[in-house]
Each structure stands twice: as C-alpha cells, then as structure tokens.
Design a protein around this motif. Structure first.
Motif, PDB file in Angstrom:
ATOM      1  N   SER A   1       0.828  -1.209   0.000  1.00  0.00           N
ATOM      2  CA  SER A   1       0.000   0.000   0.000  1.00  0.00           C
ATOM      3  C   SER A   1       0.860   1.256   0.000  1.00  0.00           C
ATOM      4  O   SER A   1       2.025   1.239   0.407  1.00  0.00           O
ATOM      5  CB  SER A   1      -0.923   0.009   1.217  1.00  0.00           C
ATOM      6  N   ARG A   2       0.260   2.350  -0.444  1.00  0.00           N
ATOM      7  CA  ARG A   2       0.962   3.634  -0.425  1.00  0.00           C
ATOM      8  C   ARG A   2       1.337   4.023   1.001  1.00  0.00           C
ATOM      9  O   ARG A   2       2.422   4.557   1.244  1.00  0.00           O
ATOM     10  CB  ARG A   2       0.083   4.710  -1.059  1.00  0.00           C
ATOM     11  N   ASP A   3       0.429   3.765   1.940  1.00  0.00           N
ATOM     12  CA  ASP A   3       0.719   4.118   3.331  1.00  0.00           C
ATOM     13  C   ASP A   3       1.925   3.353   3.864  1.00  0.00           C
ATOM     14  O   ASP A   3       2.747   3.907   4.607  1.00  0.00           O
ATOM     15  CB  ASP A   3      -0.501   3.841   4.215  1.00  0.00           C
ATOM     16  N   GLU A   4       2.029   2.071   3.495  1.00  0.00           N
ATOM     17  CA  GLU A   4       3.176   1.282   3.955  1.00  0.00           C
ATOM     18  C   GLU A   4       4.475   1.848   3.393  1.00  0.00           C
ATOM     19  O   GLU A   4       5.490   1.952   4.114  1.00  0.00           O
ATOM     20  CB  GLU A   4       3.008  -0.179   3.533  1.00  0.00           C
ATOM     21  N   LEU A   5       4.473   2.191   2.122  1.00  0.00           N
ATOM     22  CA  LEU A   5       5.680   2.750   1.524  1.00  0.00           C
ATOM     23  C   LEU A   5       6.014   4.114   2.105  1.00  0.00           C
ATOM     24  O   LEU A   5       7.188   4.417   2.368  1.00  0.00           O
ATOM     25  CB  LEU A   5       5.507   2.848   0.005  1.00  0.00           C
ATOM     26  N   ILE A   6       5.005   4.930   2.333  1.00  0.00           N
ATOM     27  CA  ILE A   6       5.245   6.257   2.923  1.00  0.00           C
ATOM     28  C   ILE A   6       5.823   6.116   4.324  1.00  0.00           C
ATOM     29  O   ILE A   6       6.776   6.816   4.695  1.00  0.00           O
ATOM     30  CB  ILE A   6       3.935   7.067   2.925  1.00  0.00           C
ATOM     31  N   ASP A   7       5.269   5.197   5.126  1.00  0.00           N
ATOM     32  CA  ASP A   7       5.821   4.965   6.466  1.00  0.00           C
ATOM     33  C   ASP A   7       7.264   4.485   6.396  1.00  0.00           C
ATOM     34  O   ASP A   7       8.108   4.874   7.216  1.00  0.00           O
ATOM     35  CB  ASP A   7       4.976   3.941   7.218  1.00  0.00           C
TER      36      ASP A   7
ATOM     37  N   GLU B   1       9.904   8.858  10.191  1.00  0.00           N
ATOM     38  CA  GLU B   1      10.502   9.750  11.194  1.00  0.00           C
ATOM     39  C   GLU B   1      10.386  11.224  10.802  1.00  0.00           C
ATOM     40  O   GLU B   1      10.492  12.102  11.664  1.00  0.00           O
ATOM     41  CB  GLU B   1      11.962   9.365  11.399  1.00  0.00           C
ATOM     42  N   ASN B   2      10.193  11.482   9.523  1.00  0.00           N
ATOM     43  CA  ASN B   2      10.074  12.865   9.046  1.00  0.00           C
ATOM     44  C   ASN B   2       8.910  12.955   8.064  1.00  0.00           C
ATOM     45  O   ASN B   2       9.121  13.058   6.847  1.00  0.00           O
ATOM     46  CB  ASN B   2      11.371  13.319   8.371  1.00  0.00           C
ATOM     47  N   PRO B   3       7.666  12.875   8.559  1.00  0.00           N
ATOM     48  CA  PRO B   3       6.508  12.850   7.660  1.00  0.00           C
ATOM     49  C   PRO B   3       6.410  14.118   6.805  1.00  0.00           C
ATOM     50  O   PRO B   3       6.715  15.228   7.266  1.00  0.00           O
ATOM     51  CB  PRO B   3       5.321  12.734   8.621  1.00  0.00           C
ATOM     52  N   LEU B   4       5.999  13.914   5.550  1.00  0.00           N
ATOM     53  CA  LEU B   4       5.866  15.008   4.605  1.00  0.00           C
ATOM     54  C   LEU B   4       4.393  15.354   4.394  1.00  0.00           C
ATOM     55  O   LEU B   4       3.531  14.475   4.433  1.00  0.00           O
ATOM     56  CB  LEU B   4       6.483  14.617   3.252  1.00  0.00           C
TER      57      LEU B   4
ATOM     58  N   ASP C   1       3.202  16.416   1.521  1.00  0.00           N
ATOM     59  CA  ASP C   1       2.864  15.919   0.186  1.00  0.00           C
ATOM     60  C   ASP C   1       3.511  14.562  -0.070  1.00  0.00           C
ATOM     61  O   ASP C   1       4.078  14.315  -1.129  1.00  0.00           O
ATOM     62  CB  ASP C   1       3.307  16.916  -0.873  1.00  0.00           C
ATOM     63  N   ALA C   2       3.440  13.664   0.931  1.00  0.00           N
ATOM     64  CA  ALA C   2       4.116  12.369   0.827  1.00  0.00           C
ATOM     65  C   ALA C   2       3.610  11.563  -0.351  1.00  0.00           C
ATOM     66  O   ALA C   2       4.393  10.867  -1.025  1.00  0.00           O
ATOM     67  CB  ALA C   2       3.943  11.591   2.131  1.00  0.00           C
ATOM     68  N   VAL C   3       2.309  11.630  -0.635  1.00  0.00           N
ATOM     69  CA  VAL C   3       1.761  10.850  -1.757  1.00  0.00           C
ATOM     70  C   VAL C   3       2.380  11.304  -3.069  1.00  0.00           C
ATOM     71  O   VAL C   3       2.812  10.484  -3.899  1.00  0.00           O
ATOM     72  CB  VAL C   3       0.228  10.965  -1.799  1.00  0.00           C
ATOM     73  N   ASN C   4       2.447  12.609  -3.278  1.00  0.00           N
ATOM     74  CA  ASN C   4       3.050  13.125  -4.505  1.00  0.00           C
ATOM     75  C   ASN C   4       4.539  12.787  -4.578  1.00  0.00           C
ATOM     76  O   ASN C   4       5.066  12.465  -5.652  1.00  0.00           O
ATOM     77  CB  ASN C   4       2.854  14.638  -4.601  1.00  0.00           C
ATOM     78  N   SER C   5       5.204  12.876  -3.443  1.00  0.00           N
ATOM     79  CA  SER C   5       6.636  12.533  -3.423  1.00  0.00           C
ATOM     80  C   SER C   5       6.853  11.068  -3.769  1.00  0.00           C
ATOM     81  O   SER C   5       7.767  10.723  -4.533  1.00  0.00           O
ATOM     82  CB  SER C   5       7.230  12.836  -2.049  1.00  0.00           C
TER      83      SER C   5
END
Length: 249
Positions: free
Chosen positions: A42-48, A53-56, A58-62
């Motif tokens: 999932s996108r959430d798993e990859l973003i985590d 430790e440094n949430p963005l 625009d993490a989805v776009n990144s």
C-alpha cells in the motif's frame, strides 16, 4: 531482470550487467516491493517506510515522483518492456517479477526446501544450502533505509542465514566430515559465541576428530561467557552434549 538484496542492492539485466540505483529511497522502494513476493504494497506502507521519522505534507506526490523516476531508470538501463514491472494498483504498488529472480526469496525457498531432508538425504541438504549461501554478497539490505519493513526483513534474513549454516554443518557431520568442518565451525563459533548450536557442532567435530580436550575447553569457555554476559547456564541440550562428550572421553 533480477534483483539482489543479499548485500548492496543491485539490479541485473538480461545481459548479466549489474547496476545500482541512485538514492536510498529508490533502493528502499525496490527492496520493499521485491520482498513482498508479488503482493501489493500500500501507499501508506511505503510512505511509512520512507518518511516515518520525518513525515511530509505531500508524501503521496513525493512517492509518485520516486516511482516515476524508478520506472524511467529501468526503461533507460534495461528497456521499454520494463515500464510495467512496477505496477500501480488502486491499493498501491506491486512488482511484477518472478520470485526466483529475487535472491532473498530464492534463498528463503532453498533453506525451507532443505529442512525436511536433513536426516534422509544430507548430501542433498549440503548441495542446496551451499547454493543458498552462495547468494550472499554481504549484509542483507546493506544500502536500503531503516524503516520497519527493511529492519524486520534484515533480521529475518540474517537469522535464516545462520540457520542455513547450522543445517549445513549438521549435514556435514551426518556425512562423517568431522575434520573438514572444524575450520568453518570454529569461525562461526567465534563470531557467534553465544549461539549454542555452533558450540555443540564444534564440540562434536573436535571430539570425533580425537581432540576431546579442545572440545571440553570450548564448552567451558561458552558456559563462562553465557553466565557472565547473559546470567544463564547452558541449555539442557548443550549440557547433554557435554555429558556425552565426558562419557566418550
């Protein structure tokens, strides 16, 4: 295309040419997708994994930008037919690549296939585990990130590697190769002095080679270290191996 994770992450094309990916985040994405065994991540798993430790904001776009960059690199280095190897799904992303083309998955499958053959066919176990251990080029996931998925995979793979060494030596001892196994058993016992299975194997190899006093010293040093560093006595299995050694002596 093949992906190697048992050491620095490398991608290998159909001509057996190796190349590395620029940037830790790209390597981490490939590692996580490869370790999933074809399942959707999932996108959430990859973003985590990438930014826990440094949430963005625009993490989805990144993440989408990193995936697009990864696809461009694969197309440039290997060919346009690799454009769809990293697939986008409604739930996330998946890697369209056979498990046998990912060294970590091949290694795990080989170790698991050898387990039931230990007593029945130690020669087959030895061949299988030699092939499995030959896949390693260094510490697993050497240059990926330190997110939870990669950390857990590292721990699992390194433990499986030690189990493979243990079963390999068990197979060699079962074939009567006691003297031949001593150098490797000594090296593993020195590197992992609190791992009792390596201690038992070294004691057995030394004793069967007529070096009982050295085997006794190995047990005594291990016991002292267990008591000093962990505050525990040797396990019943190790104590039993020592009693058997004394009876043979």
């Amino acid at each position: 295309m093949r992906i190697e994770l048992l050491g620095p992450l490398e991608i290998i094309d159909e001509h057996n040419i190796r190349f590395s990916l620029p940037g830790e985040k790209l390597r981490t994405i490939v590692a996580v997708l490869a370790l999933s065994g074809g399942k959707v991540v999932s996108r959430d798993e990859l973003i985590d994994e990438l930014w826990a430790e440094n949430p963005l904001r625009d993490a989805v776009n990144s993440l989408q930008g990193h995936i697009a960059r990864l696809r461009r690199i694969l197309v440039t280095r290997i060919g346009r037919d690799l454009r769809s190897v990293v697939q986008t799904t409604p739930a996330g992303y998946r890697l369209e690549l056979a498990p046998e083309h990912i060294d970590a998955l091949r290694f795990t499958a080989l170790v698991e296939s050898a387990a039931p053959l230990l007593e029945a066919d130690p020669e087959a176990v030895l061949r299988t585990l030699n092939s499995a251990l030959a896949l390693w080029r260094g510490p697993a996931l050497f240059d990926t990130g330190q997110g939870m998925i990669c950390r857990m995979a590292y721990t699992h793979l390194e433990e499986s590697r030690l189990i493979a060494h243990e079963r390999k030596i068990d197979a060699q001892l079962g074939l009567g190769l006691h003297q031949a196994v001593i150098p490797e058993a000594e090296q593993l016992h020195m590197r992992y002095p609190l791992r009792e299975h390596f201690c038992r194997q070294l004691m057995s190899a030394l004793c069967s080679s007529g070096r009982q006093s050295e085997a006794i010293n190995v047990y005594n040093r291990t016991r002292q270290r267990l008591v000093r560093e962990l505050g525990i006595e040797p396990s019943p299995q190790l104590r039993g191996a020592f009693r058997e050694l004394l009876s043979q002596t």
